[in-house]
Design a protein around this motif. Structure first.
Motif, short mmCIF file in Angstrom:
data_model
loop_
_atom_site.label_atom_id
_atom_site.label_comp_id
_atom_site.label_asym_id
_atom_site.label_seq_id
_atom_site.Cartn_x
_atom_site.Cartn_y
_atom_site.Cartn_z
N GLU A 161 0.83 -1.21 0.00
CA GLU A 161 0.00 0.00 0.00
C GLU A 161 0.86 1.26 0.00
N ILE A 162 1.92 1.27 0.80
CA ILE A 162 2.79 2.44 0.88
C ILE A 162 3.57 2.63 -0.41
N LEU A 163 4.07 1.55 -0.99
CA LEU A 163 4.80 1.65 -2.26
C LEU A 163 3.89 2.14 -3.38
N ALA A 164 2.66 1.67 -3.39
CA ALA A 164 1.71 2.13 -4.41
C ALA A 164 1.50 3.64 -4.30
N GLY A 165 1.32 4.12 -3.06
CA GLY A 165 1.15 5.56 -2.86
C GLY A 165 2.39 6.35 -3.21
N ALA A 166 3.56 5.82 -2.83
CA ALA A 166 4.82 6.53 -3.09
C ALA A 166 5.10 6.63 -4.59
N PHE A 167 4.93 5.53 -5.31
CA PHE A 167 5.20 5.56 -6.76
C PHE A 167 4.15 6.39 -7.50
N PHE A 168 2.94 6.40 -7.00
CA PHE A 168 1.89 7.23 -7.63
C PHE A 168 2.24 8.71 -7.49
N LYS A 186 16.63 12.38 -17.78
CA LYS A 186 17.69 11.63 -17.12
C LYS A 186 17.86 12.03 -15.66
N CYS A 187 17.26 13.12 -15.25
CA CYS A 187 17.39 13.58 -13.87
C CYS A 187 16.50 12.73 -12.96
N ALA A 188 17.00 12.38 -11.79
CA ALA A 188 16.26 11.51 -10.86
C ALA A 188 15.72 12.32 -9.69
N LEU A 189 14.52 11.99 -9.30
CA LEU A 189 13.93 12.61 -8.11
C LEU A 189 14.28 11.78 -6.88
N PRO A 190 14.49 12.41 -5.74
CA PRO A 190 14.71 11.64 -4.50
C PRO A 190 13.45 10.86 -4.14
N PHE A 191 13.64 9.62 -3.75
CA PHE A 191 12.50 8.74 -3.51
C PHE A 191 11.98 8.81 -2.08
N TYR A 192 12.85 9.05 -1.11
CA TYR A 192 12.44 8.97 0.29
C TYR A 192 11.36 9.99 0.68
N PRO A 193 11.35 11.21 0.13
CA PRO A 193 10.25 12.12 0.48
C PRO A 193 8.88 11.56 0.11
N PHE A 194 8.80 10.87 -1.01
CA PHE A 194 7.54 10.26 -1.43
C PHE A 194 7.20 9.05 -0.55
N LEU A 195 8.24 8.32 -0.17
CA LEU A 195 8.03 7.19 0.73
C LEU A 195 7.53 7.67 2.09
N ALA A 196 8.11 8.76 2.58
CA ALA A 196 7.69 9.32 3.87
C ALA A 196 6.25 9.85 3.79
N ALA A 197 5.93 10.53 2.68
CA ALA A 197 4.56 11.06 2.52
C ALA A 197 3.54 9.93 2.44
N ALA A 198 3.86 8.88 1.69
CA ALA A 198 2.94 7.74 1.58
C ALA A 198 2.77 7.05 2.94
N TYR A 199 3.86 6.95 3.69
CA TYR A 199 3.78 6.32 5.02
C TYR A 199 2.90 7.15 5.96
N ALA A 200 3.05 8.49 5.92
CA ALA A 200 2.24 9.36 6.77
C ALA A 200 0.76 9.21 6.43
N TRP A 202 -0.65 6.60 5.07
CA TRP A 202 -1.05 5.24 5.48
C TRP A 202 -1.32 5.20 6.99
N VAL A 203 -0.46 5.83 7.79
CA VAL A 203 -0.66 5.83 9.24
C VAL A 203 -1.94 6.56 9.61
N ILE A 204 -2.21 7.70 8.97
CA ILE A 204 -3.45 8.44 9.24
C ILE A 204 -4.67 7.57 8.90
N GLY A 205 -4.59 6.86 7.78
CA GLY A 205 -5.67 5.96 7.42
C GLY A 205 -5.87 4.84 8.42
N GLU A 206 -4.77 4.28 8.95
CA GLU A 206 -4.86 3.22 9.94
C GLU A 206 -5.47 3.74 11.25
N ILE A 207 -5.12 4.96 11.64
CA ILE A 207 -5.67 5.54 12.88
C ILE A 207 -7.17 5.77 12.75
N ARG A 208 -7.61 6.25 11.60
CA ARG A 208 -9.03 6.51 11.39
C ARG A 208 -9.83 5.21 11.36
#
Length: 209
Positions: A161-168, A186-200, A202-208
């Motif tokens: 679920e988190i990877l789906a959100g991060a890659f989206f 050819k320029c690459a975007l940093p991946f961890y900001p998207f991973l962190a956003a998707a995780y946040a 996901w956690v909000i969804g789990e709490i609700r």
């Protein structure tokens, strides 16, 4: 002689009456004893059940508390990794090792995830490591190791679920940046900001839920 005989008859009659009374009352006394023993056993069992429920509630609350703490810690690590990824495009080995070790530690002590799903999450991380090797780090090893740590920590479905959100979100951001011509293909975007956003999210969804 008559008096002694009468006394003997009286003694016999008293003994007979005593035996008769004891014989009549014995079943009632025995029934009462069984009832009291049964009642005592039920009280003990209910006490054990109550204690077990209390212990379950205590450990359940402890588990929930540890889950909340682990979410906060994981979010902090992802934010730190995101800042480093944005600035240096490289995550230090000690952070990546810390993520994996912390995930193992959490699952060993407090994790309630099934071993099969934990193994599935780890397998997804291992697959990304293989992709990093095959593509010569088109997906960086740092990203793959972070995914491996999250897979151990969250299990298969949480990771998916988190990877789906991060890659989206990554795809949307990449399309937007290319549309305004602020970066080359050819320029690459940093991946961890998207991973962190998707995780946040996901956690909000789990709490609700």
């Amino acid at each position: 002689m008559h008096v002694n005989a009468a006394a003997g008859m009286g003694a016999v009659s008293i003994l007979q009456i005593r035996e008769t009374v004891i014989t009549a009352l014995y079943p009632a006394a025995d029934l009462n004893g069984r009832f009291m023993r049964s009642l005592f056993q039920k009280q003990q069992e209910s006490g054990h059940v109550q204690n077990a429920e209390n212990e379950s509630n205590i450990y359940g609350k402890k588990g929930e508390g540890m889950a909340e703490v682990s979410h906060i810690v994981c979010m902090g690590i992802l934010i730190l990794a995101s800042a480093i990824d944005i600035k240096y495009r490289k995550i230090p080995v000690w952070i990546l090792s810390g993520i994996i070790v912390a995930a193992f530690f959490y699952q060993s002590l407090w994790g309630g995830e099934d071993v099969v799903f934990i193994a599935g999450g780890a397998a997804v991380g291992a697959a990304f490591l293989l992709i990093s090797r095959v593509t010569k780090e088109a997906v960086g090893y740092g990203d793959s190791l972070g995914i491996l740590g999250l897979g151990i920590y969250l299990g298969l479905w949480g990771l998916v679920e988190i990877l789906a959100g991060a890659f989206f979100m990554l795809a949307l951001c990449g399309a937007f940046v290319l549309a305004v011509k602020r970066m080359s293909r050819k320029c690459a975007l940093p991946f961890y900001p998207f991973l962190a956003a998707a995780y946040a999210i996901w956690v909000i969804g789990e709490i609700r839920i």
